[in-house]
Design a protein around this motif. Structure first.
Motif, PDB file in Angstrom:
ATOM      1  N   ASN A 127       0.829  -1.204   0.000  1.00 53.65           N
ATOM      2  CA  ASN A 127       0.000   0.000   0.000  1.00 53.65           C
ATOM      3  C   ASN A 127       0.867   1.259   0.000  1.00 53.65           C
ATOM      4  O   ASN A 127       0.602   2.217  -0.734  1.00 53.65           O
ATOM      5  N   ALA A 128       1.909   1.253   0.837  1.00 55.99           N
ATOM      6  CA  ALA A 128       2.794   2.416   0.939  1.00 55.99           C
ATOM      7  C   ALA A 128       3.493   2.704  -0.380  1.00 55.99           C
ATOM      8  O   ALA A 128       3.579   3.849  -0.832  1.00 55.99           O
ATOM      9  N   VAL A 129       3.979   1.654  -1.018  1.00 59.29           N
ATOM     10  CA  VAL A 129       4.715   1.808  -2.281  1.00 59.29           C
ATOM     11  C   VAL A 129       3.795   2.245  -3.410  1.00 59.29           C
ATOM     12  O   VAL A 129       4.117   3.139  -4.202  1.00 59.29           O
ATOM     13  N   LYS A 130       2.615   1.626  -3.476  1.00 57.48           N
ATOM     14  CA  LYS A 130       1.690   1.877  -4.578  1.00 57.48           C
ATOM     15  C   LYS A 130       1.017   3.244  -4.484  1.00 57.48           C
ATOM     16  O   LYS A 130       0.911   3.969  -5.489  1.00 57.48           O
ATOM     17  N   ARG A 131       0.575   3.637  -3.293  1.00 50.99           N
ATOM     18  CA  ARG A 131      -0.271   4.810  -3.161  1.00 50.99           C
ATOM     19  C   ARG A 131       0.474   6.095  -2.804  1.00 50.99           C
ATOM     20  O   ARG A 131      -0.100   7.178  -2.838  1.00 50.99           O
ATOM     21  N   SER A 132       1.755   5.984  -2.459  1.00 51.30           N
ATOM     22  CA  SER A 132       2.530   7.186  -2.132  1.00 51.30           C
ATOM     23  C   SER A 132       3.045   7.841  -3.414  1.00 51.30           C
ATOM     24  O   SER A 132       3.445   7.147  -4.355  1.00 51.30           O
ATOM     25  N   ASP A 133       3.052   9.140  -3.424  1.00 49.03           N
ATOM     26  CA  ASP A 133       3.564   9.879  -4.581  1.00 49.03           C
ATOM     27  C   ASP A 133       5.086   9.960  -4.565  1.00 49.03           C
ATOM     28  O   ASP A 133       5.722  10.119  -5.601  1.00 49.03           O
ATOM     29  N   ILE A 143       8.577   8.257  -2.276  1.00 47.41           N
ATOM     30  CA  ILE A 143       9.089   7.357  -1.252  1.00 47.41           C
ATOM     31  C   ILE A 143      10.495   7.810  -0.861  1.00 47.41           C
ATOM     32  O   ILE A 143      11.398   7.870  -1.696  1.00 47.41           O
ATOM     33  N   TYR A 144      10.671   8.159   0.396  1.00 47.75           N
ATOM     34  CA  TYR A 144      12.014   8.388   0.924  1.00 47.75           C
ATOM     35  C   TYR A 144      12.544   7.056   1.451  1.00 47.75           C
ATOM     36  O   TYR A 144      11.804   6.273   2.050  1.00 47.75           O
ATOM     37  N   LYS A 157      10.761   7.158  -8.380  1.00 44.63           N
ATOM     38  CA  LYS A 157       9.795   7.460  -7.328  1.00 44.63           C
ATOM     39  C   LYS A 157      10.447   7.406  -5.940  1.00 44.63           C
ATOM     40  O   LYS A 157       9.904   7.909  -4.958  1.00 44.63           O
ATOM     41  N   ILE A 158      11.638   6.790  -5.878  1.00 47.44           N
ATOM     42  CA  ILE A 158      12.335   6.602  -4.602  1.00 47.44           C
ATOM     43  C   ILE A 158      13.479   7.602  -4.481  1.00 47.44           C
ATOM     44  O   ILE A 158      14.336   7.694  -5.361  1.00 47.44           O
ATOM     45  N   GLN A 159      13.505   8.339  -3.394  1.00 46.49           N
ATOM     46  CA  GLN A 159      14.560   9.321  -3.132  1.00 46.49           C
ATOM     47  C   GLN A 159      15.387   8.856  -1.933  1.00 46.49           C
ATOM     48  O   GLN A 159      14.854   8.672  -0.837  1.00 46.49           O
ATOM     49  N   VAL A 160      16.684   8.639  -2.142  1.00 43.54           N
ATOM     50  CA  VAL A 160      17.568   8.235  -1.038  1.00 43.54           C
ATOM     51  C   VAL A 160      17.970   9.468  -0.240  1.00 43.54           C
ATOM     52  O   VAL A 160      18.513  10.431  -0.782  1.00 43.54           O
ATOM     53  N   VAL A 161      17.683   9.444   1.042  1.00 43.14           N
ATOM     54  CA  VAL A 161      18.069  10.530   1.950  1.00 43.14           C
ATOM     55  C   VAL A 161      18.767   9.903   3.165  1.00 43.14           C
ATOM     56  O   VAL A 161      18.128   9.312   4.021  1.00 43.14           O
ATOM     57  N   TYR A 162      20.077  10.011   3.195  1.00 43.31           N
ATOM     58  CA  TYR A 162      20.847   9.440   4.301  1.00 43.31           C
ATOM     59  C   TYR A 162      20.491  10.104   5.625  1.00 43.31           C
ATOM     60  O   TYR A 162      20.079  11.270   5.673  1.00 43.31           O
ATOM     61  N   GLY A 163      20.700   9.360   6.690  1.00 44.33           N
ATOM     62  CA  GLY A 163      20.616   9.939   8.014  1.00 44.33           C
ATOM     63  C   GLY A 163      21.868  10.752   8.287  1.00 44.33           C
ATOM     64  O   GLY A 163      22.731  10.913   7.422  1.00 44.33           O
ATOM     65  N   GLY A 164      21.990  11.271   9.484  1.00 44.20           N
ATOM     66  CA  GLY A 164      23.151  12.086   9.803  1.00 44.20           C
ATOM     67  C   GLY A 164      23.505  11.980  11.272  1.00 44.20           C
ATOM     68  O   GLY A 164      22.944  11.188  12.023  1.00 44.20           O
ATOM     69  N   VAL A 165      24.457  12.784  11.652  1.00 46.30           N
ATOM     70  CA  VAL A 165      24.833  12.875  13.065  1.00 46.30           C
ATOM     71  C   VAL A 165      25.269  14.308  13.330  1.00 46.30           C
ATOM     72  O   VAL A 165      25.950  14.923  12.508  1.00 46.30           O
ATOM     73  N   ASP A 166      24.845  14.837  14.442  1.00 43.39           N
ATOM     74  CA  ASP A 166      25.201  16.204  14.818  1.00 43.39           C
ATOM     75  C   ASP A 166      26.699  16.285  15.088  1.00 43.39           C
ATOM     76  O   ASP A 166      27.266  15.418  15.743  1.00 43.39           O
ATOM     77  N   ARG A 167      27.344  17.332  14.579  1.00 45.48           N
ATOM     78  CA  ARG A 167      28.793  17.488  14.777  1.00 45.48           C
ATOM     79  C   ARG A 167      29.165  17.607  16.251  1.00 45.48           C
ATOM     80  O   ARG A 167      30.293  17.335  16.654  1.00 45.48           O
ATOM     81  N   ASN A 168      28.229  18.047  17.082  1.00 48.00           N
ATOM     82  CA  ASN A 168      28.502  18.182  18.515  1.00 48.00           C
ATOM     83  C   ASN A 168      28.150  16.934  19.312  1.00 48.00           C
ATOM     84  O   ASN A 168      28.304  16.905  20.521  1.00 48.00           O
ATOM     85  N   PHE A 169      27.669  15.900  18.603  1.00 43.54           N
ATOM     86  CA  PHE A 169      27.317  14.661  19.286  1.00 43.54           C
ATOM     87  C   PHE A 169      28.576  14.078  19.939  1.00 43.54           C
ATOM     88  O   PHE A 169      29.577  13.820  19.286  1.00 43.54           O
ATOM     89  N   GLY A 170      28.523  13.882  21.238  1.00 42.03           N
ATOM     90  CA  GLY A 170      29.667  13.294  21.930  1.00 42.03           C
ATOM     91  C   GLY A 170      30.707  14.287  22.384  1.00 42.03           C
ATOM     92  O   GLY A 170      31.756  13.903  22.901  1.00 42.03           O
ATOM     93  N   LYS A 171      30.444  15.591  22.229  1.00 43.87           N
ATOM     94  CA  LYS A 171      31.440  16.596  22.585  1.00 43.87           C
ATOM     95  C   LYS A 171      31.149  17.244  23.941  1.00 43.87           C
ATOM     96  O   LYS A 171      31.711  18.275  24.274  1.00 43.87           O
ATOM     97  N   GLU A 172      30.278  16.642  24.717  1.00 41.42           N
ATOM     98  CA  GLU A 172      29.929  17.213  26.016  1.00 41.42           C
ATOM     99  C   GLU A 172      31.153  17.251  26.937  1.00 41.42           C
ATOM    100  O   GLU A 172      32.024  16.393  26.877  1.00 41.42           O
TER     101      GLU A 172
END
Length: 363
Positions: A126-132, A134-135, A155-170
């Motif tokens: 359903n998600a694949v067929k009816r979505s205009d 797809i990320y 129809k499919i757009q690849v969008v990588y995840g990320g990480v904040d540059r300050n992650f782990g800098k506490e």
């Protein structure tokens, strides 16, 4: 434009991290924004005053959820569902967007009951067929979607995840709570595809001196899964590993980077990942990473990771020994990791989300 977004999974692990980082920047592109979710949870976020909240607490994947969608979703230009549980019934939206992180239910049916497999297949289709639009979160996941469904790849757009540059800098590097001083770290829920058994077997086979020095910390939920891997607990009990294995249970987001940073090694034996965000988080915290070479993980880690066969505890044992014995390799992995995370950011991810929406609306 009017956006409606289903944010019920905002406090789940992987998908929740994705929503928390993408949505606040995405909502700026719309004149009106409505979110579906638990009002008490949504009210805790700083952007809450910019959105209208529709109370929606039905469980994901449930029949109740599907029945209630048409009553909960107001008239909108764009509907975004950040998981594959999109509405089966008609709803009042011009465009449908969906994020499909992976197709684990289809690729690894042995982990799920027959009913769950059938229901998941209905929802995926359903998600694949009816979505205009797809990320998805990696080229690997895109190839998996195309393997199971005959659709136009555009129809499919690849969008990588990320990480904040300050992650782990506490500045505060003191771990709050009952966490060992020296340890190897695994991050993930206790589910079969996370393959924790390979890690446990490899750890159990290490020299007693290493096990006496380094405990194994498992950051993630221990129980409460529909498809949990309960062989893990049997193995721990049968091999007298209770004193060596530490389950953190729920940890607040602000303490997670500290646990990454203080680990000697980060070990990720997963058999199936749409992306593999924990690799980037460990790299950002300058913790050497050992990872399975399955699925999307080499796409994310490239040469900043020591890879092992996820089906071979012996291979993992040898790789742990190799990294522990070589301080130069540890330094090299830390340096490469910091370079690797520069390729991934939530800003880049959101920009691609927005670009794809604009292109869709121009059609």
């Amino acid at each position: 434009m009017r956006l409606v977004a289903d944010l019920r999974l905002i406090n789940s692990s992987g998908i929740g991290t994705y929503i928390k980082n993408v949505f606040p920047l995405l909502l700026k592109e719309f004149e009106e924004v409505c979110v579906l979710g638990n009002q008490e949870e949504i009210e805790l976020f700083c952007w809450r005053k910019q959105v209208k909240i529709v109370q929606f607490r039905s469980n994901t994947y449930s029949l109740t959820e599907q029945f209630m969608y048409p009553f909960k979703i107001p008239v909108c230009d764009v509907l975004w569902i950040p998981h594959f549980n999109t509405p089966l019934l008609p709803v009042l939206t011009t465009k449908r967007l969906v994020t499909i992180h992976d197709v684990n239910h289809l690729s690894n049916p042995k982990y799920f009951s027959t009913i769950k497999r059938i229901w998941a297949k209905i929802l995926y289709k359903n998600a694949v067929k009816r979505s205009d639009l797809i990320y998805t979160v990696s080229e690997f996941s895109k190839s998996e979607i195309l393997k199971f469904f005959k659709i136009n790849a555009n129809k499919i757009q690849v969008v990588y995840g990320g990480v904040d540059r300050n992650f782990g800098k506490e500045n505060d590097n003191q771990i709050k709570g009952n966490v060992p001083k020296d340890y190897f770290l695994f991050v993930g829920n206790v589910k079969p595809h996370k393959n924790l058994m390979t890690l446990l077997k490899a750890y159990n086979s290490l020299d007693q001196e290493i096990k006496a020095t380094y405990k194994l910390v498992i950051l993630g939920k221990k129980k409460g899964f529909i498809t949990g891997d309960y062989e893990v607990f049997k193995y721990i009990e049968c091999n007298n590993l209770d004193k060596n294995i530490h389950f953190t249970g729920y940890i607040t987001d602000d303490k997670v980077p500290i646990i990454y940073r203080n680990a000697k090694l980060f070990i990720f034996p997963s058999l199936y990942e749409g992306f593999g965000l924990p690799l980037l988080e460990a790299m950002a915290c300058e913790t050497p990473v050992l990872s399975s070479y399955n699925a999307s993980l080499k796409e994310v880690g490239e040469d900043a990771v020591v890879y092992f066969n996820p089906h071979s505890p012996l291979d993992l044992k040898e790789k742990i020994g190799k990294v522990l014995a070589n301080e130069n390799l540890q330094v090299q992995l830390k340096r490469k990791g910091l370079e690797q995370i520069k390729k991934f950011s939530w800003k880049k991810s959101v920009d691609k989300h927005i670009q794809a929406i604009k292109q869709l609306n121009e059609k």
